[in-house]
Design an enzyme around this catalytic site. Sequence first.
Site, PDB file in Angstrom:
ATOM      1  N   CYS A  82      -0.775  25.557  20.039  1.00  0.00           N
ATOM      2  CA  CYS A  82       0.210  24.708  20.705  1.00  0.00           C
ATOM      3  C   CYS A  82      -0.447  23.794  21.727  1.00  0.00           C
ATOM      4  CB  CYS A  82       1.288  25.565  21.351  1.00  0.00           C
ATOM      5  SG  CYS A  82       2.312  26.418  20.124  1.00  0.00           S
ATOM      6  N   CYS A 116      -0.365  28.772  23.493  1.00  0.00           N
ATOM      7  CA  CYS A 116      -1.514  29.340  22.793  1.00  0.00           C
ATOM      8  C   CYS A 116      -2.458  28.196  22.411  1.00  0.00           C
ATOM      9  CB  CYS A 116      -1.037  30.093  21.555  1.00  0.00           C
ATOM     10  SG  CYS A 116      -0.429  29.008  20.231  1.00  0.00           S
ATOM     11  N   GLU A 121       6.983  25.327  21.215  1.00  0.00           N
ATOM     12  CA  GLU A 121       6.385  24.038  21.562  1.00  0.00           C
ATOM     13  C   GLU A 121       6.256  23.133  20.350  1.00  0.00           C
ATOM     14  OE1 GLU A 121       3.846  27.163  23.850  1.00  0.00           O
ATOM     15  OE2 GLU A 121       5.098  27.100  22.065  1.00  0.00           O
ATOM     16  N   HIS A 157       6.390  27.942  16.504  1.00  0.00           N
ATOM     17  CA  HIS A 157       6.363  28.211  17.943  1.00  0.00           C
ATOM     18  C   HIS A 157       7.306  27.230  18.628  1.00  0.00           C
ATOM     19  CE1 HIS A 157       2.297  30.477  18.383  1.00  0.00           C
ATOM     20  NE2 HIS A 157       2.812  30.692  17.184  1.00  0.00           N
TER      21      HIS A 157
END
Length: 159
Positions: free
Chosen positions: A85, A82, A54, A52
């Site tokens: 993260c 999410c 992040e 992801h």
Amino acid sequence: MNAKYWMQQAILRAKKAEKLGEVPVGAVVVQDGKLIAGGYNRRETNRDALCHAELIALHRACKRLGGWRLQNCDLYVTLEPCPMCAGAIVNARIRRVYIGAWDPKAGAFGSVCDLNQLPLNHHPEVNGGLLEEECRTLLQDFFRSLREQKRKKQSLSEW
């Protein structure tokens, strides 16, 4: 540099993800007005659920700064993090999180759940809606294009 500038930097990274066919999410880590690290979604490219935007940005920031505590850093991300993260953000002790678009399907800083409401050892300041329309439009256009491609493939297979 102001917050809008840094969100624009995250948007540039989201557009890199989009060019790869990835969901267009980008993130940057900033400390004392300086870019420390950035990242963008690479889950499909790397075939890795952990890639992801992040997490990539946090990983790079830790390497650059030489430690896992990023307490003097701010994170700018085009889509609300999410749960995975958001947990990493809490664990890294990020000071502030600036969110572009809210995520009503998986957002963990207020949309679906709010990790800041849990009795965790750290609660980053969360600021949402920064350049929200631009961030949301980028995502909406991406998913609209995917749906159109899927419809075209279905139409061709019906021949």
